[in-house]
Design an enzyme around this catalytic site. Sequence first.
Site, mmCIF file in Angstrom:
data_model
loop_
_atom_site.group_PDB
_atom_site.id
_atom_site.type_symbol
_atom_site.label_atom_id
_atom_site.label_comp_id
_atom_site.label_asym_id
_atom_site.label_seq_id
_atom_site.Cartn_x
_atom_site.Cartn_y
_atom_site.Cartn_z
ATOM 1 N N ASP A 145 -72.713 -40.048 34.788
ATOM 2 C CA ASP A 145 -73.017 -40.314 33.384
ATOM 3 C C ASP A 145 -73.050 -41.803 33.080
ATOM 4 O O ASP A 145 -72.545 -42.631 33.844
ATOM 5 C CB ASP A 145 -72.014 -39.616 32.472
ATOM 6 C CG ASP A 145 -70.579 -40.091 32.675
ATOM 7 O OD1 ASP A 145 -70.194 -40.354 33.826
ATOM 8 O OD2 ASP A 145 -69.834 -40.186 31.676
ATOM 9 N N GLU A 152 -67.350 -39.426 32.889
ATOM 10 C CA GLU A 152 -66.402 -40.515 33.150
ATOM 11 C C GLU A 152 -66.329 -41.485 31.980
ATOM 12 O O GLU A 152 -65.284 -42.110 31.765
ATOM 13 C CB GLU A 152 -66.811 -41.268 34.423
ATOM 14 C CG GLU A 152 -65.756 -42.223 34.960
ATOM 15 C CD GLU A 152 -65.837 -43.642 34.384
ATOM 16 O OE1 GLU A 152 -64.907 -44.431 34.640
ATOM 17 O OE2 GLU A 152 -66.830 -43.951 33.691
#
Length: 377
Positions: free
Chosen positions: A73, A144
Amino acid sequence: MDIRALLSGDVAALTEAIIACESVSGNEKALADAVESALQDLGGLSLHRDGDTIIARTETGAGQRIILAGHLDTVPLPSTPGSRGTVPPSWEQIDGEQVLYGRGATDMKGGVAVQLKLADDVAAHLAAGGSLDRDITWVFYDHEEVEASKSGLGRVMRSVPELLDGDFAVLLEPTHGVVEGGCNGTCRFEVTIPGVAAHSGRAWMGENAIHGAAGLLQVLSDYTPQTITVEGLDYREGLNAVRIRGGVAGNVIPDSTVVEINYRFAPDKTEEQAHAHVREVLAEAGISAGQQKVTDSSSAARPGLDHPAAQAFIAAVGGEPMPKYGWTDVARFSAQGVPAVNFGPGDPLLAHSDDEHVTAQALRDCHTALHRWLLGG
């Protein structure tokens, strides 16, 4: 999105394709699907999927296992018109170097591309009859860049921790191609400033909560962060207001304001000690215990560069180790008893910036160093 054909080519072209697949936190599925599909075509790997986290492992029976990990991400795309660090990516020639601009170029789709390229290298090595000195686990995980409770890596550590057993881990976060040991911890507090609502035409009848935040903001502005040496590395701390919200309309005196505060603390402190320090600062600003709450917290990680596996890694990739100022998942691995370091392509100071970029050479150099460590040559 099909990236399989790019695995055996230039890691810079692979990075471009991965950046082109937008994957802001919560929207990782398309990229996770592409990573899973690419790995399925490689021999010698067992695959496991947990949500949008993909884990690939060699199972050769080697005496040691290392982990290569990276998140899929990114933070949200830039909102400034004309920003180059966005999606789709773009190339520029600057001072004779190929520079790739795009969201995630440094944090950390360049590292993810290197991970995938190395998986292809290892699969080809095994297919040709080669052996491994170390078995390898690749982890590509979701969520994350948001609160710790959503982390895909944390989810796998809770649900199938045996898949993440290892002797040493490398997080391919951007480090300018040098080893960064440990990481700062991070915690976030929300502080609520009360007020009394009133019509703004009769402001004297109310109490402005936004104005009431002035004392707290002044204390934070005056705060002097420390630099703390841990195992020979200097970690810079920071305590800052990062968000403020309040008010309901243009003609109403606000009756509540919330200030979000982020403390980045050195690995000489536990989370509890970090929280206590923030509370001490808030008390100086006249903030009561009832006005504050912890909304997110993650521990720091000590460098651990004296571990034999870390020493061997540093010797293989070269360079002088540095501290990691931001928080990374080396802290999760360290808490699980797996020594871990950060090592990846790109300048960490460019992470999350509106002109996020990485050079093609930095990507190639990182791949070369890790290939040499894993396979020699």
